[in-house]
Each structure stands twice: as structure tokens, then as C-alpha cells.
Write a protein that holds these residues in place. Structure first.
Motif, PDB file in Angstrom:
ATOM      1  N   LEU A 185      -1.017   8.973   0.816  1.00  0.00           N
ATOM      2  CA  LEU A 185       0.248   8.818   0.104  1.00  0.00           C
ATOM      3  C   LEU A 185       0.358   7.466  -0.583  1.00  0.00           C
ATOM      4  O   LEU A 185       0.810   7.380  -1.728  1.00  0.00           O
ATOM      5  CB  LEU A 185       1.406   9.005   1.083  1.00  0.00           C
ATOM      6  CG  LEU A 185       2.768   9.347   0.495  1.00  0.00           C
ATOM      7  CD1 LEU A 185       2.713  10.566  -0.389  1.00  0.00           C
ATOM      8  CD2 LEU A 185       3.773   9.553   1.612  1.00  0.00           C
ATOM      9  N   PHE A 186      -0.044   6.390   0.092  1.00  0.00           N
ATOM     10  CA  PHE A 186       0.130   5.054  -0.473  1.00  0.00           C
ATOM     11  C   PHE A 186      -1.181   4.432  -0.937  1.00  0.00           C
ATOM     12  O   PHE A 186      -1.259   3.229  -1.145  1.00  0.00           O
ATOM     13  CB  PHE A 186       0.843   4.155   0.532  1.00  0.00           C
ATOM     14  CG  PHE A 186       2.290   4.535   0.709  1.00  0.00           C
ATOM     15  CD1 PHE A 186       3.215   4.286  -0.287  1.00  0.00           C
ATOM     16  CD2 PHE A 186       2.715   5.179   1.852  1.00  0.00           C
ATOM     17  CE1 PHE A 186       4.546   4.647  -0.141  1.00  0.00           C
ATOM     18  CE2 PHE A 186       4.044   5.548   2.009  1.00  0.00           C
ATOM     19  CZ  PHE A 186       4.960   5.275   1.006  1.00  0.00           C
ATOM     20  N   ASP A 187      -2.200   5.261  -1.105  1.00  0.00           N
ATOM     21  CA  ASP A 187      -3.428   4.798  -1.745  1.00  0.00           C
ATOM     22  C   ASP A 187      -3.133   4.629  -3.238  1.00  0.00           C
ATOM     23  O   ASP A 187      -2.582   5.519  -3.875  1.00  0.00           O
ATOM     24  CB  ASP A 187      -4.542   5.831  -1.534  1.00  0.00           C
ATOM     25  CG  ASP A 187      -5.899   5.305  -1.944  1.00  0.00           C
ATOM     26  OD1 ASP A 187      -5.996   4.666  -3.012  1.00  0.00           O
ATOM     27  OD2 ASP A 187      -6.871   5.547  -1.210  1.00  0.00           O
ATOM     28  N   SER A 188      -3.481   3.465  -3.785  1.00  0.00           N
ATOM     29  CA  SER A 188      -3.164   3.194  -5.189  1.00  0.00           C
ATOM     30  C   SER A 188      -3.904   4.126  -6.140  1.00  0.00           C
ATOM     31  O   SER A 188      -3.536   4.253  -7.307  1.00  0.00           O
ATOM     32  CB  SER A 188      -3.500   1.740  -5.531  1.00  0.00           C
ATOM     33  OG  SER A 188      -4.871   1.479  -5.295  1.00  0.00           O
ATOM     34  N   PRO A 440       4.529   1.947   2.857  1.00  0.00           N
ATOM     35  CA  PRO A 440       3.393   1.873   3.791  1.00  0.00           C
ATOM     36  C   PRO A 440       3.808   1.161   5.079  1.00  0.00           C
ATOM     37  O   PRO A 440       4.605   0.221   5.052  1.00  0.00           O
ATOM     38  CB  PRO A 440       2.355   1.041   3.017  1.00  0.00           C
ATOM     39  CG  PRO A 440       2.781   1.091   1.596  1.00  0.00           C
ATOM     40  CD  PRO A 440       4.260   1.236   1.595  1.00  0.00           C
ATOM     41  N   ALA A 441       3.268   1.610   6.195  1.00  0.00           N
ATOM     42  CA  ALA A 441       3.572   0.951   7.470  1.00  0.00           C
ATOM     43  C   ALA A 441       3.095  -0.492   7.466  1.00  0.00           C
ATOM     44  O   ALA A 441       3.739  -1.373   8.017  1.00  0.00           O
ATOM     45  CB  ALA A 441       2.925   1.723   8.622  1.00  0.00           C
ATOM     46  N   VAL A 447      -0.168  -5.565  -3.631  1.00  0.00           N
ATOM     47  CA  VAL A 447       0.438  -4.373  -4.215  1.00  0.00           C
ATOM     48  C   VAL A 447       1.741  -4.047  -3.496  1.00  0.00           C
ATOM     49  O   VAL A 447       1.874  -4.272  -2.296  1.00  0.00           O
ATOM     50  CB  VAL A 447      -0.535  -3.169  -4.144  1.00  0.00           C
ATOM     51  CG1 VAL A 447      -0.763  -2.746  -2.699  1.00  0.00           C
ATOM     52  CG2 VAL A 447      -0.038  -1.993  -4.968  1.00  0.00           C
ATOM     53  N   SER A 448       2.705  -3.558  -4.264  1.00  0.00           N
ATOM     54  CA  SER A 448       3.974  -3.091  -3.703  1.00  0.00           C
ATOM     55  C   SER A 448       4.110  -1.619  -4.036  1.00  0.00           C
ATOM     56  O   SER A 448       3.963  -1.221  -5.189  1.00  0.00           O
ATOM     57  CB  SER A 448       5.137  -3.876  -4.320  1.00  0.00           C
ATOM     58  OG  SER A 448       6.377  -3.338  -3.910  1.00  0.00           O
ATOM     59  N   SER A 449       4.387  -0.795  -3.031  1.00  0.00           N
ATOM     60  CA  SER A 449       4.430   0.646  -3.249  1.00  0.00           C
ATOM     61  C   SER A 449       5.570   1.265  -2.457  1.00  0.00           C
ATOM     62  O   SER A 449       5.838   0.857  -1.326  1.00  0.00           O
ATOM     63  CB  SER A 449       3.098   1.286  -2.822  1.00  0.00           C
ATOM     64  OG  SER A 449       3.038   2.640  -3.209  1.00  0.00           O
ATOM     65  N   MET A 450       6.257   2.238  -3.063  1.00  0.00           N
ATOM     66  CA  MET A 450       7.342   2.920  -2.365  1.00  0.00           C
ATOM     67  C   MET A 450       7.612   4.276  -3.001  1.00  0.00           C
ATOM     68  O   MET A 450       7.293   4.517  -4.166  1.00  0.00           O
ATOM     69  CB  MET A 450       8.620   2.087  -2.366  1.00  0.00           C
ATOM     70  CG  MET A 450       9.231   1.850  -3.740  1.00  0.00           C
ATOM     71  SD  MET A 450      10.814   0.970  -3.667  1.00  0.00           S
ATOM     72  CE  MET A 450      10.312  -0.593  -2.969  1.00  0.00           C
ATOM     73  N   ILE A 451       8.222   5.155  -2.203  1.00  0.00           N
ATOM     74  CA  ILE A 451       8.692   6.458  -2.687  1.00  0.00           C
ATOM     75  C   ILE A 451      10.176   6.536  -2.382  1.00  0.00           C
ATOM     76  O   ILE A 451      10.585   6.437  -1.222  1.00  0.00           O
ATOM     77  CB  ILE A 451       7.940   7.617  -2.006  1.00  0.00           C
ATOM     78  CG1 ILE A 451       6.468   7.609  -2.433  1.00  0.00           C
ATOM     79  CG2 ILE A 451       8.575   8.955  -2.342  1.00  0.00           C
ATOM     80  CD1 ILE A 451       5.629   8.652  -1.732  1.00  0.00           C
ATOM     81  N   GLU A 452      10.979   6.678  -3.416  1.00  0.00           N
ATOM     82  CA  GLU A 452      12.429   6.720  -3.269  1.00  0.00           C
ATOM     83  C   GLU A 452      12.915   8.151  -3.469  1.00  0.00           C
ATOM     84  O   GLU A 452      12.694   8.749  -4.513  1.00  0.00           O
ATOM     85  CB  GLU A 452      13.086   5.799  -4.298  1.00  0.00           C
ATOM     86  CG  GLU A 452      14.591   5.708  -4.164  1.00  0.00           C
ATOM     87  CD  GLU A 452      15.212   4.827  -5.239  1.00  0.00           C
ATOM     88  OE1 GLU A 452      16.285   4.265  -4.989  1.00  0.00           O
ATOM     89  OE2 GLU A 452      14.615   4.719  -6.330  1.00  0.00           O
TER      90      GLU A 452
END
Length: 498
Positions: A185-188, A440-441, A447-452
Motif C-alpha cells: 500500500l505505501f510502496d512508492s 505507514p506504520a 517520503v511522506s505518504s498517506m491515504i485520506e
């Protein structure tokens, strides 16, 4: 029997069959007037209140094991929700409870005990001359993309995925997709988009195009399609480059919106700004809202403002903006802290003993912000005591320690959920303020990553799931949690050298 097919009535029926009971025997023993009352319970054709009354009579008259009681009470509680809400609740359960073994793919036509499938052979064949692989996937056939992802990872080939979901899918379907995608899911290299569902977009549903790119700019394309029954995979190799070009044009016309945002942070200044923007965003989410945290690490909002200010490393700020940036960051952090102190909406936070132990010994969070120095021994003690003080003095603040059986997702994803509480005097629809944020945990420094997620049904359903499942089943009781925090504080604070 799948868990989504279970119900309170089904469990009653199974108990009756297993113990060879008759409807009339239940009527006589439980004090009902006719067998119709029992039949309606089994058919789930009654109100929650009647099911509760039945269970109270039933559990007082018949011997139930501990596991049977848990199952009856879980599905009794679940029966408060309508069918659509139950599906969403169970989707959250799957997201948090589902184990994600690396090789767990069951929809492809291969023996599950074999390590190599036709798809693996295809990837190896064309991957030998490739310098990069591009994958385009439409719809929600995640087992296929997981297999591709695992195989390309093993081949050490550079690759990226573009995955397109239909925006109009039900919330429970979206959560199920996220459950399947958690390992990547949070792999770039994995990009996730939503597209509007229409006849044009339907052309990409369950379609996957794999492009093997060579050094000279040419490539081999393979078209993959997962059949509706999810039991067979069709693929065509050597499809023409025209199809690849057509897919690119189709994607451009789909008006795709990124569901996951990923921002590269290559310089210290961009990292400082990203941290500042996150604090602004978190404050917006938290202010006067009910909060449900599922994060393995401690949040900066729980650090007393004076400690946070003293721990800031001035050297990471650009000289010409250091003073203003520091002030803005400290003001935001202080507002978040004061919000926790004073707001009249509940905050539920789960911590771990391992985190507390490591924090007290090292003075650092697991995901320590790069612009904070290591906390001193007295600061660590003050931070933990501050949490205990909040718990003792604020009736809206709740903290518990995670039990040993906390769901597997804990190590992969952090969840921040904010929900505006509806007051009796309020008539306005405030659901647009509700947010379920996945991150990501453990974040990466560059890198900054999120799902809203803001679909109206998602947040209230997650809040119910959080309280019923995570808070009640996977944490230690409040008194035991507080006693354990005191114990950790007493025994794991480093002793100064004599």
C-alpha cells in the motif's frame, strides 16, 4: 462458511441442531407463547431489542462455552447495524485481522504448493531483457497485482504500478481492496487512483497491461485479464504497442484522482515544511473532534509544549526563516496539546509496552521526528507522567496498552480517525468533516505518504469497529493499562551512573 454469512440467527440455529433441540422445547423453557417467536429469531426478522431479550433468556437457561458466548454477543451487537453497515464493519475486521503472507495468492491457475506459475515464467522470460516494467491495472483484482509485485521484487527489476479503482464502489468494497493491498500500500512504486464509473471506464475493469521496456525504448506487452469467477487468469503475450498507447490515452481520459498521495522529501527544508503541514492538517482533523488512534508510536501532540520547544533542533531550519518557522511549529504543537486537554469530545489512544520501554530507555520515538533531539531523562518521565495526568483528570481522554494479540496491521499501517460528534441540538450535516487517515506504520525520512478517506459511511463505521473490536478485544483494561504504565515508568527509566 464465510464470516460475512454468519449472523446471530445462524448461530442460534447451529446451536439448536448441534444439541438436537426442538422449537417447542425452546418455547417451553424460555417462556415464549409460540414457535413463531423462535423462527423469527433464527431468520433475523426481529428488532435488536427482541434479539437481546432472547439472548438473555437463552444464555440463562442453556450452557454456553466462553467461545460460544463471545460469538453470540459479537453477532448480537453487530445486528444493531443494517446490512450495508454490517458489511462495512466486517470489511474493517478483515483489514485489521487478515494476515498477509508473502505467497498467499489463490486466484491464479496454479498449484498453491508450487512456487512457480505460468505467470512467473512469463515474467522471467520477458524480464531478462527489460530495464523497467510498467503495470496498469483496472478494478480490484488484488491477488493478481500482489503476485506481479512479489515476482518482480524477486527479479530485482525496476517497476511501478498504476492501479485504478471505481469511485462509486461501496465503502465496504473499498476497505476490502485496501486489506488486499496492505503489503504494498505505501510502496512508492504503487500508485492508487479512483476513476468515475461509466461505460468508457468499464473497459479497464479487471484488465491488466504489463509493459517490459528495453534499453532502446521498445518493449514487449502482455495483456492479462482475471475472469469474473476469480479462478482463472487469461493472458496474451506479444500484444502490439498500439494497445499500450491506447491504454495510455484511455488513462489520460479517465480523469483519475490519486487516492494515495506520496510526496518526495529530498532536502531538509522540504522535510521541515512537510512536518509543519502535517501538524496543521492534524490540528484540523482533531479540533473538537472525537479521535480514534491506532498508531504504534506516540504522537507529538502528547508532548508538553515547553518540552517540544526545547527539543527543537535549530540547525535543521534555514537561517533566514528559522525564527518564524520555529514559532509557527511550536504554536501548532501547543494548540494540538491544548485541544487534547480542553475539548469535550473523546480521544482514544492505544500504546504499547514495548514503545514505552524503548522510549524511556532511549529518549526517542520509534519514528522520531528528525527535527527533535533525543529527549532527556527528566523530559521522558514528564511526557509519560503527562499522559497519566491527562487520563486521570480529563474525562474525555482515554489511553490503553495494546494486548499481545493486537492485529497484524499494527506493524504496517497507522490509522488516525477523526469524527465530529453530533450533539442533540445540532441539525447540520457535519459528516464532511469526518476523516479516516491511513499512513505507514514507520515512515521513511525522504517520503511522506498517506491515504485520506472521507466517504460518509466510513468514519462512523470505523469508530464503531474501533470501540467494539480494537478497544474492547485487543487492549488491556483501563486500570490494568494505567498500572502497567506506572510499572514501566518505575522499572525502565535508566538510572544515572553513580
Amino acid at each position: 462458511m464465510r464470516s460475512e454469512d454468519l449472523s446471530f440467527g445462524f448461530l442460534v440455529k447451529q446451536y439448536i441442531l448441534a444439541h438436537e433441540l426442538s422449537y417447542q422445547a425452546l418455547v417451553d423453557r424460555l417462556g415464549y407463547k409460540s414457535k413463531t417467536s423462535i423462527a423469527r429469531i433464527i431468520q433475523n426478522a426481529t428488532s435488536y431489542e427482541l434479539r437481546l431479550d432472547f439472548y438473555q433468556r437463552f444464555s440463562s437457561q442453556y450452557v454456553l462455552t466462553t467461545e460460544e458466548r463471545k460469538s453470540f454477543e459479537h453477532y448480537l451487537n453487530l445486528s444493531r447495524l443494517d446490512v450495508r453497515q454490517q458489511k462495512l464493519f466486517l470489511a474493517f475486521r478483515r483489514l485489521f485481522s487478515f494476515q498477509h503472507p508473502e505467497a498467499a495468492v489463490h486466484c491464479l491457475p496454479y498449484d498453491e504448493h508450487e512456487q512457480t506459475t505460468e505467470l512467473d515464467l512469463l515474467l522471467r522470460q520477458y524480464g531478462q531483457q527489460a530495464v523497467h516494467v510498467s503495470v496498469f491495472l483496472g478494478g480490484s483484482c488484488l491477488p493478481l497485482i500482489r503476485r506481479l509485485y512479489q515476482s518482480l521484487n524477486r527479479m530485482n527489476l525496476p517497476f511501478h504500478f498504476q492501479h485504478f479503482l471505481f469511485a462509486e464502489e461501496s465503502p465496504s468494497h473499498l476497505v476490502d481492496v485496501l486489506a488486499d493491498a496492505v503489503p504494498l500500500l505505501f510502496d512508492s512504486r504503487y500508485l492508487l487512483y479512483t476513476i468515475k464509473s461509466n461505460d468508457y471506464a468499464a473497459r479497464v475493469d479487471n484488465l491488466c497491461l504489463v509493459r517490459f521496456e528495453r534499453k532502446d525504448g521498445t518493449g514487449d506487452d502482455s495483456l492479462l485479464m482475471l475472469l469474473q469467477d476469480q479462478s482463472h487468469l487469461l493472458y496474451l503475450s506479444h500484444v502490439t504497442g498500439h494497445l499500450y498507447d491506447a491504454v495510455l490515452r484511455l488513462i489520460e481520459d479517465l480523469d483519475a484522482s490519486p487516492l494515495k498521495t506520496t510526496e518526495p522529501l529530498e532536502e531538509d527544508f522540504s522535510r521541515v515544511l512537510a512536518f509543519l503541514q502535517k501538524q496543521q492538517y492534524y490540528l484540523q482533523l482533531e479540533e473538537n473532534q472525537a479521535l480514534y488512534f491506532y498508531c504504534k508510536d506516540l504522537d507529538c501532540a502528547l508532548v508538553p509544549p515547553d518540552i517540544f520547544k526545547n527539543a527543537l533542533l535549530q540547525t535543521v531550519f534555514p537561517d533566514h526563516e528559522a525564527k518564524s518557522l520555529c514559532k509557527e511549529l511550536c504554536d501548532l504543537q501547543a494548540r494540538r496539546y491544548q485541544n487534547l486537554l480542553k475539548k469535550h469530545s473523546p480521544s482514544h489512544i492505544i500504546l504499547t509496552r514495548e514503545f514505552l520501554k524503548n522510549f524511556l530507555q532511549s529518549g526517542r520515538f520509534q519514528d522520531h521526528p528528525f527535527l527533535l533531539r533525543t529527549f532527556t531523562l527528566s523530559e521522558r518521565v514528564d511526557i509519560v507522567n503527562g499522559i497519566l495526568s491527562l487520563q486521570a483528570n480529563n474525562p474525555f481522554f482515554f489511553v490503553r496498552l495494546a494486548a499481545d494479540n493486537i492485529p497484524h496491521l499494527w506493524n504496517l499501517v497507522s490509522v488516525r480517525c477523526s469524527r465530529r460528534m453530533v450533539r442533540a441540538s445540532s441539525h447540520a450535516d457535519t459528516s464532511q468533516n469526518d476523516t479516516l487517515l491511513l499512513q505507514p506504520a514507520t515512515s521513511k525520512p525522504n517520503v511522506s505518504s498517506m491515504i485520506e478517506l472521507t466517504q460518509p459511511e466510513l468514519v462512523p463505521s470505523f469508530a464503531a469497529f474501533y470501540l467494539d473490536e480494537l478497544w474492547n478485544r485487543y487492549t488491556l483494561p483501563s486500570k490494568r493499562s494505567i498500572a502497567m504504565i506506572h510499572s514501566v515508568l518505575q522499572y525502565h527509566v535508566p538510572r544515572p551512573n553513580a
